[in-house]
Motif scaffolding. Structure first.
Motif, mmCIF file in Angstrom:
data_model
loop_
_atom_site.group_PDB
_atom_site.id
_atom_site.type_symbol
_atom_site.label_atom_id
_atom_site.label_comp_id
_atom_site.label_asym_id
_atom_site.label_seq_id
_atom_site.Cartn_x
_atom_site.Cartn_y
_atom_site.Cartn_z
ATOM 1 N N THR A 249 0.849 -1.209 0.000
ATOM 2 C CA THR A 249 0.000 0.000 0.000
ATOM 3 C C THR A 249 0.872 1.241 0.000
ATOM 4 O O THR A 249 0.537 2.243 -0.623
ATOM 5 C CB THR A 249 -0.911 0.021 1.237
ATOM 6 O OG1 THR A 249 -0.112 -0.277 2.392
ATOM 7 C CG2 THR A 249 -2.041 -0.988 1.106
ATOM 8 N N GLU A 253 0.852 4.361 -2.664
ATOM 9 C CA GLU A 253 0.725 5.749 -2.249
ATOM 10 C C GLU A 253 1.860 6.594 -2.831
ATOM 11 O O GLU A 253 1.640 7.661 -3.396
ATOM 12 C CB GLU A 253 0.730 5.798 -0.716
ATOM 13 C CG GLU A 253 0.583 7.179 -0.120
ATOM 14 C CD GLU A 253 -0.789 7.803 -0.428
ATOM 15 O OE1 GLU A 253 -0.860 9.045 -0.479
ATOM 16 O OE2 GLU A 253 -1.779 7.046 -0.609
ATOM 17 N N GLN A 256 1.905 8.060 -6.315
ATOM 18 C CA GLN A 256 1.099 9.259 -6.587
ATOM 19 C C GLN A 256 1.887 10.549 -6.326
ATOM 20 O O GLN A 256 1.507 11.600 -6.816
ATOM 21 C CB GLN A 256 -0.158 9.272 -5.704
ATOM 22 C CG GLN A 256 -0.911 7.952 -5.648
ATOM 23 C CD GLN A 256 -1.529 7.590 -6.969
ATOM 24 O OE1 GLN A 256 -1.931 8.463 -7.731
ATOM 25 N NE2 GLN A 256 -1.594 6.295 -7.275
ATOM 26 N N SER A 294 0.349 3.772 8.292
ATOM 27 C CA SER A 294 -0.254 2.565 7.706
ATOM 28 C C SER A 294 0.285 1.298 8.359
ATOM 29 O O SER A 294 -0.008 0.203 7.920
ATOM 30 C CB SER A 294 -0.010 2.524 6.197
ATOM 31 O OG SER A 294 1.346 2.789 5.915
#
Lengths: 325, 358
Positions: A249, A253, A256, A294
């Protein structure tokens, strides 16, 4: 200084100036200069379609340049092509000898094509069989040999007439790492005997074996340097090395983020190339924060020195941006 | 002097390689020997215009001495197997079913003079013509001999007394086989080198273009010559075709002819980039060359403008030379026109391909 430069050019075994080749509107090679001295291993590096093969074909005399001059071992390729070719050894990218002839028969043919006959021919063939470890397969059909043997045979065929210049077009593609290592040892040995060697490759780590490399993009040489010096160039694009477990994940992220140029998986780590002018330390702490959020841990994150490959990629990117601008 | 020596060393090396590759390849050995012999046997035995024995239905409505005598004369030639039927309906039925090739009818009012009817099967026009021609010749001869005073027509075919079609076909096969074998071989060996990247590799060596071409042509030319000699021997000793001319003239004519076939093979190789392309292009040229050569259809029967086109066909000249050497005899000086034209076409084809391969 100027005098010294001139004398080094005079002794150069390959000396091409303003070499250009157009195919219709397409410029495959765009005014490159190539100079290689005796005992030097010169690498021509670039992606497929960058113009390497067109350049090497012109230097070997199988393709006429649209513009520019080529001197090989003191012979003008345009005026005395046959004499110049007699000084050249050439190893093609694909196996270009005869699969339905034995190793010895292939060598005998090549010796004859270079004007060697009788005792001299036998002597050189024996030298090649011994020196390139082909004696055991001398009577085997060349087409039935493993690729590594075929490469050595191609090299043997190129060396029978004791050329002053050797061209190797992607000589190790498809060869296993051990054989590749052996092949480079052979090349060094040849360079030590005073032959000028020009090799094209798209393996970055092989480029490091060269004394000097030229990086080609869109028909031009964008940089030419000692590979060690090239590798130590500082980059305006910092690099972070990230090691994490279950960071899927996180990676999603990071992709981006505008600061992140590219992420390259490398030996269990992720190399994150950042956009030029970024503050790497600040960005690293932001990533750490994100990782804590996270719950991805344990985590190793540090700024690392650029590798040779990073430098090459950065140079090519700059060149491409310049072209599109 | 040294340049010549080096050139010979290079050529020798290339020739050694070409011969090794050709003779080592089983497909190549097959290609050199089997197709010529197969063609020779097929044409030698199977292809014939002769009417050996033709089935003919006979309807003898008159049934008089004169009609029976004529029927006996036809039967006596041995070329016809006669089937006697009662009426025309039965005869027509046989013709429709292709059981007979012709119907010979003596009408009820035939009395030795008047009309006879001969009907052939036009659906197979070639053999109909042959059967009808032979039948009417037999009848005519018989009638001429029996008229008062008798009249006899003595016919004789020179150079081939029995009009054996073999005699006519076998020399033609030779011309065809040499054309096909040499043209395709040259095109294939050059294009194969291009396909495998070995051509570019050769061009990096000091080997000159001309040396390369000569090295490619000599082995194929020798194969062409070998096929000519093989076919001549088989034709003479197996098929009893006479060979009346000079052997030297055959060799010389073949060499001139080979210049054209090799030149065309080279020319094809300069355009084709794969072996399939070369093969297809070769066949594209082969068919018209064979048809326009006079091998099967006489050139004099062709429309005039096509007759002019045939002057460009080297096969046309070689065919004349070979047929004459087999059947009529002759030497080196007997065909100056044919030799000259083959030399002209051959040097043009070779010159053009040299120019193209530069």
């Amino acid at each position: 200084m100027e005098a010294e430069e001139r004398s080094s050019q005079a002794s150069a075994l390959i000396d091409a100036r303003g070499l250009t080749r157009r195919f219709g509107d397409f410029v495959a090679v765009d005014g490159i200069d190539v100079t290689v001295g005796p005992g030097e291993v010169f690498g021509l590096l670039g992606a497929n379609g960058a113009g390497k093969t067109t350049a090497i074909r012109m230097l070997c005399g199988t393709l006429a340049p649209t513009a520019g001059s080529i001197m090989v071992a003191g012979q003008d390729m345009a005026r005395h092509a046959r004499r110049a070719r007699g000084q050249i050894g050439y190893v093609a990218q694909r196996f270009a000898l005869y699969g339905d002839l034995t190793v010895r028969e292939n060598l005998r043919l090549q010796a004859g094509l270079y004007g060697l006959a009788g005792g001299r021919s036998r002597e050189r063939i024996q030298w090649a069989l011994t020196h390139l470890a082909l004696a055991d397969v001398a009577e085997r059909m060349a087409g039935m040999l493993p690729l590594g043997y075929q490469r050595r045979l191609a090299l043997a065929a190129a060396l029978l007439h004791e050329p002053k210049v050797l061209f190797l077009d992607e000589p190790t593609s498809g060869v296993d790492p051990m054989a590749r290592q052996q092949f480079w040892e052979l090349i060094y040995g040849l360079a030590d005997s005073g032959i000028a060697i020009l090799v094209t490759t798209h393996y970055m780590n092989e480029a490091l074996f060269c004394d000097r490399i030229a990086l080609m993009d869109a028909g031009r040489i964008v940089v030419e340097d000692d590979p060690a010096a090239l590798a130590h160039r500082s980059l305006s694009t910092p690099i972070l090395s990230l090691k994490s477990e279950g960071g899927g994940t996180l990676v999603q992220e990071l992709r981006q983020w505008p600061e992140v140029l590219e992420m390259i998986p490398s030996a269990g780590q992720l190399r994150i190339r950042l956009r030029g002018g970024c503050d790497a330390t600040a960005l690293a702490s932001r990533i750490r924060g994100l990782a804590d959020e996270s719950g991805v841990a344990p985590l190793k994150l540090e700024q690392v020195d650029p590798e040779f490959e990073d430098v090459v990629v950065a140079i090519l990117e700059a060149s491409q941006q310049e072209r599109s601008a | 002097m040294n340049a010549v020596r080096l050139s010979l060393i290079r050529l020798w090396a290339l020739l050694g390689k070409e011969f090794r590759q050709m003779l080592r390849d089983p497909r190549m050995r097959f290609f050199i020997i089997v197709p010529p012999l197969v063609q020779l046997v097929i044409f030698g035995y199977a292809a014939t215009f002769d009417v050996r024995v033709a089935d003919v239905a006979v309807v003898d409505e008159a049934n008089i001495a004169a009609s029976r005598e004529l029927i006996d004369a036809v039967a006596a030639t041995g070329h016809f197997r006669l089937t006697h039927v009662g009426d025309m309906d039965a005869a027509e039925h046989l013709l429709e079913r292709s059981d007979v090739r012709a119907i010979l009818r003596f009408p009820w009012d035939f009395d030795g003079t008047g009309q006879l009817q001969l009907i052939g099967d036009g659906s197979d026009s070639n053999s109909a013509q042959l059967v009808m021609g032979q039948l009417s010749a037999t009848l005519r001869d018989h009638l001429l001999q029996n008229r008062q005073p008798p009249l006899e027509l003595i016919t004789r075919a020179w150079f081939n007394q029995n009009l054996e079609d073999r005699y006519y076909f076998v020399p033609g096969i030779m011309a065809n086989v040499v054309l096909i074998a040499t043209m395709i071989l040259v095109a294939m060996t050059v294009v194969r080198e291009r396909e495998h990247g070995t051509l570019e590799r050769l061009m990096v060596t000091p080997l000159a273009k001309l040396e390369f071409i000569v090295g490619k042509l000599i082995p194929v030319a020798l194969i062409g010559l070998f096929d000519v000699i093989l076919i001549t021997l088989v034709a003479v000793y197996l098929f009893d075709v006479p060979f009346r001319g000079s052997f030297m003239a055959l060799v010389a004519g073949t060499m001139l002819y080979l210049m054209s076939t090799l030149g065309m093979g080279l020319l094809i190789s300069s355009y084709a980039s794969t072996q399939q392309q070369a093969m297809l292009t070769a066949f594209f040229f082969l068919m018209p060359m064979v048809i326009l050569s006079g091998f099967a259809f006489p050139i004099r029967n062709m429309p005039e403008w096509i007759q002019y086109v045939t002057y460009l066909d080297p096969l046309r000249y070689y065919l004349v030379v070979v047929r004459d050497l087999f059947l009529k005899g002759g030497g080196l000086a007997s065909h100056p026109f044919q030799f000259g034209m083959m030399g002209l076409l051959g040097s043009s084809a070779l010159g053009l391909s040299l120019f193209r391969l530069r």
